[in-house]
Design an enzyme around this catalytic site. Structure first.
Site, PDB file in Angstrom:
ATOM      1  N   GLU A  83     -15.088  19.893 -28.507  1.00 55.09           N
ATOM      2  CA  GLU A  83     -13.768  19.264 -28.515  1.00 55.09           C
ATOM      3  C   GLU A  83     -12.744  20.091 -29.296  1.00 55.09           C
ATOM      4  O   GLU A  83     -11.558  20.095 -28.937  1.00 55.09           O
ATOM      5  CB  GLU A  83     -13.845  17.842 -29.097  1.00 55.09           C
ATOM      6  CG  GLU A  83     -14.565  16.849 -28.212  1.00 55.09           C
ATOM      7  CD  GLU A  83     -16.068  16.801 -28.443  1.00 55.09           C
ATOM      8  OE1 GLU A  83     -16.753  15.970 -27.808  1.00 55.09           O
ATOM      9  OE2 GLU A  83     -16.555  17.599 -29.289  1.00 55.09           O
ATOM     10  N   PHE A 145     -21.201   1.612 -32.477  1.00 51.57           N
ATOM     11  CA  PHE A 145     -21.687   2.966 -32.166  1.00 51.57           C
ATOM     12  C   PHE A 145     -20.519   3.849 -31.732  1.00 51.57           C
ATOM     13  O   PHE A 145     -19.734   3.494 -30.863  1.00 51.57           O
ATOM     14  CB  PHE A 145     -22.740   2.899 -31.054  1.00 51.57           C
ATOM     15  CG  PHE A 145     -23.242   4.253 -30.629  1.00 51.57           C
ATOM     16  CD1 PHE A 145     -24.004   5.025 -31.491  1.00 51.57           C
ATOM     17  CD2 PHE A 145     -22.952   4.751 -29.363  1.00 51.57           C
ATOM     18  CE1 PHE A 145     -24.466   6.269 -31.106  1.00 51.57           C
ATOM     19  CE2 PHE A 145     -23.415   5.992 -28.965  1.00 51.57           C
ATOM     20  CZ  PHE A 145     -24.173   6.758 -29.841  1.00 51.57           C
ATOM     21  N   GLN A 146     -20.418   5.008 -32.369  1.00 52.20           N
ATOM     22  CA  GLN A 146     -19.368   5.993 -32.116  1.00 52.20           C
ATOM     23  C   GLN A 146     -17.961   5.409 -32.295  1.00 52.20           C
ATOM     24  O   GLN A 146     -17.027   5.768 -31.573  1.00 52.20           O
ATOM     25  CB  GLN A 146     -19.526   6.634 -30.730  1.00 52.20           C
ATOM     26  CG  GLN A 146     -20.754   7.520 -30.641  1.00 52.20           C
ATOM     27  CD  GLN A 146     -20.786   8.416 -29.417  1.00 52.20           C
ATOM     28  OE1 GLN A 146     -20.205   8.091 -28.384  1.00 52.20           O
ATOM     29  NE2 GLN A 146     -21.473   9.541 -29.518  1.00 52.20           N
ATOM     30  N   LYS A 195     -12.057   1.055 -24.509  1.00 56.17           N
ATOM     31  CA  LYS A 195     -12.832   1.099 -23.274  1.00 56.17           C
ATOM     32  C   LYS A 195     -12.509  -0.092 -22.376  1.00 56.17           C
ATOM     33  O   LYS A 195     -12.455   0.053 -21.141  1.00 56.17           O
ATOM     34  CB  LYS A 195     -14.331   1.134 -23.600  1.00 56.17           C
ATOM     35  CG  LYS A 195     -15.207   1.415 -22.384  1.00 56.17           C
ATOM     36  CD  LYS A 195     -16.647   1.688 -22.788  1.00 56.17           C
ATOM     37  CE  LYS A 195     -17.489   2.078 -21.559  1.00 56.17           C
ATOM     38  NZ  LYS A 195     -18.895   2.402 -21.950  1.00 56.17           N
ATOM     39  N   MET A 511     -10.803  38.932 -44.790  1.00 52.89           N
ATOM     40  CA  MET A 511      -9.728  38.606 -45.724  1.00 52.89           C
ATOM     41  C   MET A 511     -10.288  38.052 -47.030  1.00 52.89           C
ATOM     42  O   MET A 511      -9.754  38.327 -48.117  1.00 52.89           O
ATOM     43  CB  MET A 511      -8.749  37.608 -45.099  1.00 52.89           C
ATOM     44  CG  MET A 511      -7.505  37.372 -45.934  1.00 52.89           C
ATOM     45  SD  MET A 511      -6.490  38.860 -46.167  1.00 52.89           S
ATOM     46  CE  MET A 511      -5.542  38.849 -44.647  1.00 52.89           C
TER      47      MET A 511
END
Length: 617
Positions: A83, A145-146, A195, A511
Site C-alpha cells: 500500500e 478485525f482489521q 463496508k 547520507m
C-alpha cells in the site's frame, strides 16, 4: 459559506501548461437517479470525475468496491505489491499529470500503510485522493478485525478526511474529496467508507454543487499588496526571486519567466521547484539550502529584498532561522495564508494563487516601468557572477579508481536529456540528482522534499510513467531507499510499465554515513548495507539478479569508461523495466553543505573549506 457549482464538462489541463482544472469539474452527463450499491456508486463517481487509474490492493473491507471495478471500462486498476507503493505511485501520477492521483486500500493495516505517502503528499502539497475500506458501521469502536481509526490517525497529515457510513453519501464525498484535493493549496484527502455503505443500496445522485462551509481558498491577490511588491522590486538593489514548489503546483512557470526577464532579478529555485525555471537561463543562480549552490545561498543571505513565491522558508533553506537573510525585506506570496509569516515575518504578505500573483506582478511592474521606474541591479549581478565563477559545482574523482556517483548522475542527465522525468529517492543521490542534472522544464524532477521518504522513488516513477507514458522516466535511487519498495518492480514488469532505475550503490546509507563522518568522528554505526562490500566477495542482495527475478533487465556498471554505454543500453530497452547497478565510491559526500543548526553564512563548499563572503554595501 463556500458554494461551488459543478459543471458537466471541463477540459483537462496539466501543471506544465496551465493550472489544473479540478477533477470534480470533469463531471459527465450521466443518469442521476439510477439505483445501485454503494460500491457501484463509488466506481461510478470515480468515472464521473474522470479518474482513469487507481493504484491499490484489495482486502476484506474494500472488497465490495473491487467487484464493480472489474467491470469498469474507464478506470484501470494497477495491483501494487504494498500500500505504501500505491500511495507513492498516486503521487508520481499527480506530478506527471497535475491531477489528483488515486490509491485504494482496505481497512486496518491496509489503510495504515498509506500513512507515509499521505504525510509525504501533505508536506509537498501533492493532490491525492486515498480511498479506504472500513469495518461495518455497527463494528466501529469494538476493536473489530482489521479496524483502525484511519480518519483519526491521518487527521494531522491530510488536507481533509471523511468517514462515509451510508451508500447515499458516497457521490458527494467523492466530489468533495476531488475538489478539496485539487483546489487552493493541493493536498491529500482520505475517504474512508464502511463496508455496509459499500454493500447498501441507494440512488446515485451526483451533487450539482458543493456547499463547504469554511472552505473558500483565495486565488486572486490583493491589488494594493501586488503594487507595493512591484515598487519594492524596482527600488531594491539586491533583490532575489525565491521560488518554491507552489509555483510548480500553480502551473506558473511561464509567468515566472516573464516576470524574471522583465525585471532582470536573479532567480533561485528550491528542491521542490527544480525545473520550473530553466537551469540554462542566464538569470538562474541555483538551488538554495543545506546542499544548495554557494551563489544561491549567498544571494539570499546578502539580499535586501526576497520575493518568496510559493515557498515555505523551511529549515533546510534558511539554516539557523535567526541568521537568515538579515538585511532583507520580505515579500511573501502563497495561496495558503497559514504559511505567510509562519517562519519569517513578511513585510508584504500576498495571499493568492502564484499564477495570478505573478501575472498581476507583471502588470504592476510594467506600469511602473512605463512611468520611468527601473531597477538597478548591475553591481548585484557582478557580485553574483563572481560567486558563480569562484564557487561552481564540482566533485573529486576517487583516487582508488572507483566510480564517482556525481559523475554517474551528471552523465545520466547529459545522455538521457532534459525531456526525461527524473524521480529521486532520499539522501545523497537525491541531492546529486538536484545538483548535477540540468533541469529545464517544470515537472522534470520529482522527489520527496518535506518528509524525506526513503522508498519514494521506484513507486513514484511507476506512477509518473503511467501518467505520462510517452516520456522516459528514470528512478534515481540509492541502495538503501531501493530496498524499501523495490517489490514494485514486479508491478512494473506485470503491468508493462517500463521505468528505468539508476541505482547509485555505495553500499551504505550514504547520507547517514556522511553525517557520521562529519559529526560523529567516523563511527559508522549501522550504516553498512553489504550491497557493495569492499572485498567484493558477495553482494547482499545482488541487484542484477534481483532485477532479473522481478522480470526486469539488470545491468551493472563499475568503470567510468562504461557509464555512457551502459546508460545508452538501458535507453535502448523500452519493453521491460531496467535496473542499472552503478557501483560507486563508498566515501563520496554531498557538497556544498550547511551543517545542521548553523547559519547559512557558514556554508562549506568542501570539507573545512568555506567561501569568503564579499558583502555588498
Amino acid at each position: 459559506m463556500g458554494v461551488f457549482l459543478l459543471p458537466d464538462q471541463a477540459t483537462r489541463q496539466t501543471h506544465q501548461s496551465q493550472s489544473p482544472v479540478p477533477l470534480w469539474a470533469l463531471a459527465k452527463d450521466l443518469e442521476m437517479t439510477e439505483q445501485m450499491t454503494g460500491a457501484q456508486s463509488l466506481i461510478r463517481s470515480l468515472e464521473h470525475v474522470g479518474v482513469d487509474t487507481v493504484f491499490g490492493i484489495p482486502g476484506g473491507a474494500i472488497l465490495p468496491a473491487y467487484d464493480p471495478l472489474y467491470d469498469s471500462a474507464e478506470v484501470r486498476h494497477i495491483l501494487m505489491r504494498h500500500e505504501q507503493g500505491a500511495g507513492h505511485a498516486a503521487e508520481g501520477y499527480a506530478y506527471a499529470t497535475g491531477r489528483p492521483g488515486v490509491c485504494m486500500a482496505t481497512s486496518g493495516p491496509g489503510a495504515t500503510n498509506l500513512v507515509t505517502p499521505l504525510a509525504d503528499a501533505y508536506m509537498d502539497s501533492v493532490p491525492m485522493v486515498a480511498i479506504t475500506g472500513q469495518v461495518a458501521s455497527p463494528m466501529i469502536g469494538t476493536d473489530a478485525f482489521q479496524e483502525a481509526d484511519i480518519c483519526g490517525i491521518t487527521m494531522p497529515i491530510t488536507k481533509h478526511n471523511l468517514l462515509v457510513r451510508t451508500a447515499a453519501d458516497i457521490p458527494r464525498a467523492v466530489a468533495e474529496a476531488f475538489h478539496i484535493a485539487s483546489s487552493g493549496r493541493p493536498g491529500p484527502v482520505l475517504v474512508d467508507i464502511t463496508k455496509d455503505a459499500l454493500q447498501g443500496d441507494a440512488a446515485f445522485v451526483w451533487p450539482e454543487r458543493l456547499d463547504l462551509p469554511g472552505y473558500r481558498p483565495v486565488t486572486k491577490p490583493h491589488g494594493k499588496q501586488v503594487r507595493e511588491a512591484a515598487r519594492m522590486i524596482l527600488e531594491a538593489r539586491r533583490p532575489v526571486l525565491y521560488v518554491g514548489g507552489g509555483v510548480l503546483r500553480a502551473g506558473a512557470a511561464a509567468e515566472l519567466r516573464i516576470l524574471a526577464e522583465l525585471t532582470g532579478v536573479p532567480v533561485v529555485t528550491t528542491l521542490m521547484a527544480r525545473g520550473v525555471f530553466p537551469d540554462s537561463h542566464p538569470q538562474y543562480v541555483g538551488m538554495p539550502g543545506m546542499h544548495g549552490d554557494v551563489a544561491a545561498v549567498g544571494a539570499l543571505q546578502q539580499a535586501d529584498l526576497i520575493v518568496a513565491l510559493g515557498a515555505r522558508f523551511d529549515d533546510r533553506v534558511t539554516g539557523r532561522l535567526d541568521s537568515f537573510a538579515p538585511g532583507a525585506k520580505i515579500v511573501h506570496a502563497d495561496i495558503d495564508p497559514a504559511e505567510i509569516s509562519k517562519n519569517r515575518h513578511a513585510d508584504v504578505p500576498i495571499v493568492g494563487d502564484c499564477r495570478e500573483v505573478l501575472a498581476d506582478l507583471v502588470v504592476a511592474v510594467r506600469a511602473d516601468q512605463e512611468k520611468g521606474r527601473a531597477g538597478d541591479y548591475g553591481a548585484w549581478w557582478q557580485h553574483l557572477g563572481r560567486m558563480r565563477t569562484t564557487y561552481p559545482k564540482g566533485y573529486d574523482v576517487p583516487e582508488d579508481g572507483s566510480l564517482a556517483p556525481q559523475m554517474v548522475i551528471e552523465r545520466l542527465g547529459k545522455v538521457v536529456g532534459p525531456e526525461a522525468t527524473y524521480v529521486a529517492g532520499v539522501g545523497q543521490h537525491q541531492m546529486w540528482a538536484a545538483q548535477f542534472i540540468d533541469h529545464e522544464r517544470p515537472g522534470s524532477f520529482v522527489n520527496s522534499g518535506g518528509l524525506g521518504t526513503m522508498g519514494f522513488s521506484v513507486p513514484a516513477a511507476l506512477g509518473a510513467k503511467v501518467g505520462d507514458p510517452g516520456r522516459a522516466v528514470w528512478s534515481v535511487d540509492g541502495d538503501g531507499c531501493f530496498q524499501m519498495t523495490n517489490q514494485e518492480l514486479a508491478t512494473c514488469a506485470v503491468e508493462n510499465i517500463p521505468i528505468k532505475v539508476a541505482l547509485v550503490n555505495n553500499g551504505n546509507l550514504g547520507m547517514v554515513r556522511q553525517w557520521q563522518t562529519l559529526f560523529y568522528e567516523g563511527r559508522y554505526s549501522n550504516t553498512d548495507l553489504q550491497t557493495s562490500p569492499r572485498d567484493e566477495k558477495i553482494r547482499i542482495p545482488d541487484f542484477v539478479k534481483l532485477a532479473e527475478a522481478y522480470g526486469c533487465v539488470g545491468l551493472r556498471c563499475e568503470r567510468a569508461e562504461d557509464v555512457d554505454a551502459t546508460i545508452e543500453k538501458a535507453m535502448a530497452i523500452d519493453d521491460v523495466p531496467v535496473v542499472v547497478d552503478f557501483t560507486v565510491n563508498h566515501d563520496a559526500m554531498v557538497w556544498p553543505m550547511v551543517g545542521p543548526g548553523v547559519s547559512n553564512d557558514e556554508i562549506q563548499y568542501a570539507r573545512d573549506m568555506a567561501p569568503s563572503w564579499e558583502h555588498e554595501d
